[in-house]
Design an enzyme around this catalytic site. Structure first.
Site, PDB file in Angstrom:
ATOM      1  N   LYS A  88     -21.181  -7.114  37.217  1.00  0.00           N
ATOM      2  CA  LYS A  88     -22.573  -7.564  37.335  1.00  0.00           C
ATOM      3  C   LYS A  88     -22.951  -8.323  36.068  1.00  0.00           C
ATOM      4  O   LYS A  88     -22.632  -7.882  34.953  1.00  0.00           O
ATOM      5  CB  LYS A  88     -23.488  -6.345  37.526  1.00  0.00           C
ATOM      6  CG  LYS A  88     -24.960  -6.682  37.767  1.00  0.00           C
ATOM      7  CD  LYS A  88     -25.768  -5.408  37.991  1.00  0.00           C
ATOM      8  CE  LYS A  88     -27.228  -5.679  38.289  1.00  0.00           C
ATOM      9  NZ  LYS A  88     -27.998  -4.430  38.452  1.00  0.00           N
ATOM     10  N   SER A 128     -30.580  -4.325  42.690  1.00  0.00           N
ATOM     11  CA  SER A 128     -30.349  -5.623  42.082  1.00  0.00           C
ATOM     12  C   SER A 128     -28.868  -5.982  41.960  1.00  0.00           C
ATOM     13  O   SER A 128     -28.545  -7.142  41.722  1.00  0.00           O
ATOM     14  CB  SER A 128     -30.988  -5.673  40.684  1.00  0.00           C
ATOM     15  OG  SER A 128     -30.393  -4.710  39.828  1.00  0.00           O
ATOM     16  N   SER A 154     -30.283   0.437  41.927  1.00  0.00           N
ATOM     17  CA  SER A 154     -29.607  -0.866  42.040  1.00  0.00           C
ATOM     18  C   SER A 154     -28.107  -0.837  42.257  1.00  0.00           C
ATOM     19  O   SER A 154     -27.528  -1.875  42.557  1.00  0.00           O
ATOM     20  CB  SER A 154     -29.912  -1.723  40.820  1.00  0.00           C
ATOM     21  OG  SER A 154     -31.172  -2.303  40.975  1.00  0.00           O
TER      22      SER A 154
END
Ligand code: GLN
Length: 490
Positions: A82, A157, A181
């Site tokens: 990420k 996210s 997330s």
């Protein structure tokens, strides 16, 4: 298995083949890169792909294996990260214009740990800007699409990481979880996602959103892989004072298909109003399955403070964010708007043009909650309720080994559907926020489908009970085949 299908492997499958020298890391990495080239135009999981770097690393690994060096389960295996974790020499954007051209001079501790095990970093994944959101639509660059239905969101996210794993664009990925997330996108993409206990994994080099809630976690194709990644990333780090020096177990040790006698509570507050019927039905079926396998299920558990979690989170997380994001002033690093008459104006314009709408909304909310006249009424009050929520969990865990809930009350929604209504978007995390507030671990695993749209089951435990969660998850996975289904991409 054909060389051009290697991207479908799990970590443990690929590791076996690498160890026996039936495949090379280069072949595996090439297969992943080819898959990326084929489907990335539809999924948009990645912000950056480092093809040359990945192939170089893979070659180095192959050389090591040829010369008889020991391998670890992550050696030579491609991974996506990420884009909120600092990677030395590789752009780290947080999907924000503010950091669009930021190249960190150092690695996050989790990256150091992966590199020490000779993992092959293939790229950085798309996310909601600074990890604020539940759909990956708040990326400053582009939205990520759900591989199960390209007209829908992958969750957020860490939507890029979850979509990337689901689409076999990588063997596994790392995400971060401040309020859900890792778990919510895992549920929406039908992969496994774990948020560890607060302090279990170092946050050093993780770009801060809300420091008392943030935690890095794995996104994988199955539960065994999740345990393997935890073995690599967990542990105390002198560079993160909130990381805990509690011994790291071998997380694969309790992966046994036996949950007889485990006491599992079902907290009724998580079967919320507005929850979709298909999700409720899938969860009921999954829980009955656990019962058939010998778990003792109590359907009547209650955590009455759950109803305050959303409000508490949206005071605390923005408050911390408003302080953490104060560093983006256009001077130290990142985007800088120099076309201004004064330093003050330059800072204002940098933040005006560098941040997106959702990030600005959070900064304003947090600054307001922390301001002199409101600090006691909002921030201090929220901290007190946070303690009550934590205590309530402590009490419940005196009686139960784990709690089971849905991960998300709904299946993946359409792109754009909740974009204009922040409250609707915030409600996506109603089932995952309380664990960050309490600092406890939780895992989401595939637990069904509604019209080919994924449904996730969340298993929650007391601090440092990751092994128990993995055991329940593993047993359920062995008894079902949801995790084997592949999205109809190609
Ligand atoms: N969706 C939540 C938020 O927007 C949680 C995000 C996260 O876990 N990073 O804050």
């Amino acid at each position: 298995m054909l060389a051009n299908e290697l991207h479908q492997l799990t970590i443990h499958e690929a590791h076996e083949l690498l160890k026996q020298r039936k495949i090379s890391s280069t072949e595996l990495t090439k297969s992943v890169l080819k898959r990326l080239a084929e489907v990335e135009g539809k999924v948009h999981a990645c912000v950056t792909i480092v093809e040359d770097f990945a192939l170089q690393e893979a070659e180095k690994v192959d050389e090591c294996i040829r010369t008889g060096h020991a391998t670890t389960p992550l050696t030579g295996i491609p991974v996506l990260i990420k884009d909120v974790m600092c990677t030395r020499g590789i752009r780290t954007t947080c999907s924000s214009k503010m950091l669009e051209n930021f190249i960190p001079p150092y690695d996050a501790t989790v990256i150091e740990k992966l590199k020490a095990r000779k993992a092959v970093i293939v790229g950085k994944t798309n996310m909601d800007e600074f990890a604020m959101g539940s759909s990956t639509e708040h990326s400053a660059f582009f939205p990520t699409h759900n591989p199960w239905d390209l007209s829908r969101v992958p969750g957020g996210s860490s939507g890029g990481s979850a979509a990337g794993v689901a689409a076999d664009e990588t063997i596994y990925a790392l995400g971060s979880d401040t309020g859900g997330s890792v778990r919510q996108p895992a549920a929406l993409c039908s992969v496994v996602g774990l948020k560890p206990t607060y302090g279990r994994v170092s946050r050093f080099g993780l770009v801060a959103f809300a420091s008392s809630l943030d935690q890095i976690g794995p996104l994988t194709k199955d539960v065994t892989d999740c345990a393997l990644v935890m073995n690599a990333v967990a542990g105390h780090d002198p560079k993160d004072s909130t990381s805990v020096s509690y011994p790291v177990p071998d997380y694969t040790q309790q992966l046994i298909p036996d949950i007889k006698g485990l006491r599992i509570g079902i907290p009724k507050e998580y079967f919320v109003e507005g929850m979709q019927g298909e999700v409720r039905a899938a969860l009921q079926a999954a829980i009955s399955r656990l019962q058939e396998m010998g778990a003792e299920i109590d359907w009547e558990v209650s955590l009455p403070h759950t109803k305050y979690a959303l409000a508490i989170y949206y005071i605390l997380a923005p408050s911390e964010a408003s302080a953490n994001l104060a560093r983006y002033d256009g001077v130290k690093y990142g985007f800088s708007e120099r076309n201004a008459a004064s330093v003050i104006e330059a800072t204002e314009r940098t933040r005006q043009f560098g941040f997106g709408t959702e990030v600005k909304r959070r900064i304003m909310l947090g600054t307001y909650a922390l301001s002199a006249g409101y600090y006691d009424a909002y921030y201090v009050k929220a901290q007190k309720v946070r303690t009550l929520i934590k205590r309530e969990f402590d009490q419940v865990f005196e009686e139960y080994d784990a709690l089971v809930t849905p991960t998300s009350p709904i299946v993946p929604f359409k792109l754009g559907e909740k974009l204009e209504d922040p409250m609707q978007m915030y409600l996506s995390d109603i089932c995952t926020l309380p664990m960050n507030i309490a600092g406890i671990p939780a895992i989401s695993i595939p637990a069904g489908f509604a019209d080919n749209l994924p449904i996730g089951m969340q298993i929650i435990g007391k601090p440092f009970s990751e092994q128990t969660l993995l055991r329940i998850a593993f047993a359920y996975e062995q008894a079902t085949d949801w995790h084997k289904r592949k999205p109809p991409l190609s």
